[in-house]
Structure formats: structure tokens, C-alpha cells
Write a protein that holds these residues in place. Structure first.
Motif, mmCIF file in Angstrom:
data_model
loop_
_atom_site.group_PDB
_atom_site.id
_atom_site.type_symbol
_atom_site.label_atom_id
_atom_site.label_comp_id
_atom_site.label_asym_id
_atom_site.label_seq_id
_atom_site.Cartn_x
_atom_site.Cartn_y
_atom_site.Cartn_z
ATOM 1 N N GLU A 49 0.586 -1.311 -0.150
ATOM 2 C CA GLU A 49 0.012 -0.059 -0.010
ATOM 3 C C GLU A 49 0.918 1.283 -0.053
ATOM 4 O OE1 GLU A 49 -3.517 2.259 2.889
ATOM 5 O OE2 GLU A 49 -2.889 0.195 3.188
ATOM 6 N N ASP A 177 -15.074 -13.359 10.877
ATOM 7 C CA ASP A 177 -14.323 -12.667 9.818
ATOM 8 C C ASP A 177 -14.033 -13.581 8.612
ATOM 9 O OD1 ASP A 177 -13.078 -10.844 8.265
ATOM 10 O OD2 ASP A 177 -11.312 -10.448 9.760
ATOM 11 N N SER A 189 -5.827 -14.316 1.558
ATOM 12 C CA SER A 189 -6.142 -13.142 1.308
ATOM 13 C C SER A 189 -7.281 -12.408 2.374
ATOM 14 C CB SER A 189 -6.700 -12.341 0.074
ATOM 15 O OG SER A 189 -5.539 -12.899 -0.791
ATOM 16 N N GLY A 190 -7.333 -11.444 3.028
ATOM 17 C CA GLY A 190 -8.263 -10.909 3.805
ATOM 18 C C GLY A 190 -8.226 -9.376 4.113
ATOM 19 N N LYS A 191 -8.758 -8.809 5.071
ATOM 20 C CA LYS A 191 -8.677 -7.554 5.184
ATOM 21 C C LYS A 191 -8.575 -7.117 6.765
ATOM 22 C CE LYS A 191 -12.263 -6.034 1.872
ATOM 23 N NZ LYS A 191 -13.221 -5.226 1.580
ATOM 24 N N ASP A 193 -9.174 -3.792 7.686
ATOM 25 C CA ASP A 193 -10.249 -3.149 8.014
ATOM 26 C C ASP A 193 -10.837 -2.721 6.681
ATOM 27 O OD1 ASP A 193 -8.826 -1.067 6.676
ATOM 28 O OD2 ASP A 193 -7.927 -0.575 8.602
ATOM 29 N N GLU A 194 -11.700 -1.890 6.422
ATOM 30 C CA GLU A 194 -12.495 -1.645 5.155
ATOM 31 C C GLU A 194 -11.445 -1.475 3.932
ATOM 32 O OE1 GLU A 194 -15.678 -2.200 4.373
ATOM 33 O OE2 GLU A 194 -15.766 -3.101 6.086
ATOM 34 N N LYS A 195 -10.443 -0.571 4.299
ATOM 35 C CA LYS A 195 -9.582 -0.293 3.328
ATOM 36 C C LYS A 195 -8.168 -0.979 3.218
ATOM 37 C CE LYS A 195 -10.822 4.749 3.411
ATOM 38 N NZ LYS A 195 -10.404 6.079 3.582
ATOM 39 N N GLN A 196 -7.801 -1.537 4.481
ATOM 40 C CA GLN A 196 -6.430 -2.152 4.209
ATOM 41 C C GLN A 196 -6.842 -3.712 4.155
ATOM 42 O OE1 GLN A 196 -3.165 -0.932 4.984
ATOM 43 N NE2 GLN A 196 -2.713 -2.724 3.977
ATOM 44 N N LYS A 197 -6.007 -4.086 2.980
ATOM 45 C CA LYS A 197 -6.265 -5.685 2.715
ATOM 46 C C LYS A 197 -5.058 -6.112 2.568
ATOM 47 C CE LYS A 197 -9.771 -5.051 -0.943
ATOM 48 N NZ LYS A 197 -10.074 -4.784 -2.705
ATOM 49 N N LYS A 199 -2.412 -10.097 1.613
ATOM 50 C CA LYS A 199 -2.341 -11.200 1.082
ATOM 51 C C LYS A 199 -1.026 -11.946 1.668
ATOM 52 C CE LYS A 199 -1.704 -13.038 -3.618
ATOM 53 N NZ LYS A 199 -1.684 -12.687 -5.187
#
Length: 204
Positions: A49, A177, A189-191, A193-197, A199
């Protein structure tokens, strides 16, 4: 009425083939969803990111410079002189350096270990260097508060899980989750929060 032997044998063959396909499909599905003993990790999920953010900074820096010059000249009612342009460029360079410092100074390592067929442990270890916080303009008091909060923050979390297709549904007793498994099983893969992914790559 006489039964056609060829037709009868053909029907039996089709049924046997269908049974074999279902059997091997079941075996394959079981092999893909047996997560026990697997470990997935990423040394720094923020890196991707932050790299993207730096690319955006590089792309927009020229536009930002021209926009800043236009605003300054409109406010002053005249063209900026060489000294003023150097001062403006200095501020832009500081912004780039701050982004670079945050990239190198922030690190969040994530590890997911599937202990058995029902239980997993997720570990998240976040570290921020003093230099990165200083570069971001964070005051001494806030820096101490951030470091204190990180020191007492839980670094691991236990959850139960179930596998549904390529989805791993976790339940820590308070909320659920979901993570997604790649078709080849190499990535998870996951998150955060809503923005931060994130892998993760399989290492075991």
C-alpha cells in the motif's frame, strides 16, 4: 421385450464413470480444504500500500507543484522569484521524504497458523520507528503514547474456523471474519479493515 445389451452396458458405464468422478472430486475437495498445519505469512503487509501511495506521489508531484505556484502567485499578485520557488520545492521535497520515512519506518508482519482442523492463531506485529513518527510531524508526547499503546496491544488472537469452498470463516467468540484461499492454496487474502487488505503466502 428384449433388452439391448449394448445400451444396458453403456448405461452402467456412465453410472460408474459418474460415481468415480464424484468420488475423486470429493477427495480433491478434501485435500484442498485440509488446512491443518499450514502457515501463511507476510513480513510487511503495509509495504504494498505504501509503495502504491509513493507512486501516486511521484505522479502528482508536478501537478501539485504547479498548483502551489499558481495559488501563491495569485495570493501575492505577482510571479514568484527564485528564492520563493526554492522554498516551495523544499516543502514538496519534505513531503516526499516524509512518505519515504513512513514506508521504511512502519512495518506490520502478519502470520496465520492453522493449528488443526478447527483452530487457528493469527499474529500481527506492528512496529513504527521513532524517525518515521518524527518525519510525520508527530509530537514527542504522541510518539510516547503510540509506542506505549503498541507495547500493550495483543499480538496474537485465537479463533475457530470452518472452510466453505475457498473461504475461511473465522470466529473469535465475538465476531466473524472471512479470508479467501487462492485456487492453488498458495495465498490467503483478507482485510484488516474496510480499506486495508492483505495477502499472505504459504510458507508451510
Amino acid at each position: 421385450m428384449k433388452t439391448n445389451t449394448f445400451t444396458s452396458r453403456s448405461a452402467h458405464l456412465h453410472r460408474a464413470t459418474a460415481v468415480c468422478i464424484l468420488f475423486f472430486a470429493a477427495l480433491l475437495a478434501n485435500a484442498q480444504t485440509n488446512m491443518a498445519g499450514r502457515i501463511y505469512k507476510h513480513d510487511n503487509i503495509l509495504a504494498d500500500e505504501l509503495n502504491e501511495q509513493l507512486k501516486e506521489v511521484d505522479k502528482k508531484i508536478k501537478d501539485a507543484r504547479q498548483e502551489a505556484i499558481s495559488k501563491a502567485e495569485k495570493k501575492k499578485g505577482r510571479k514568484l522569484n527564485e528564492k520563493e520557488l526554492k522554498e516551495l520545492d523544499k516543502h514538496l521535497e519534505e513531503a516526499v521524504q516524509m512518505a519515504q520515512a513512513m514506508k521504511t519506518g512502519m512495518k506490520t508482519a502478519v502470520i496465520v497458523e492453522f493449528k488443526d482442523e478447527k483452530n487457528l492463531v493469527m499474529q500481527a506485529d506492528m512496529k513504527i520507528s521513532e524517525d518515521a513518527l518524527k518525519a510525520a510531524g508527530v509530537s514527542w508526547l504522541k510518539r510516547k503514547a503510540i509506542k506505549a499503546a503498541l507495547a500493550i496491544a495483543p499480538k496474537s488472537q485465537k479463533s475457530t474456523y470452518v472452510v466453505q469452498g475457498n473461504r475461511i470463516i473465522m470466529d473469535d467468540g465475538e465476531e466473524k471474519d472471512t479470508m479467501t484461499l487462492s485456487n492453488d492454496g498458495r495465498f490467503l487474502s483478507g482485510k484488516l479493515d474496510e480499506k486495508q487488505k492483505f495477502k499472505l503466502t504459504r510458507v508451510k
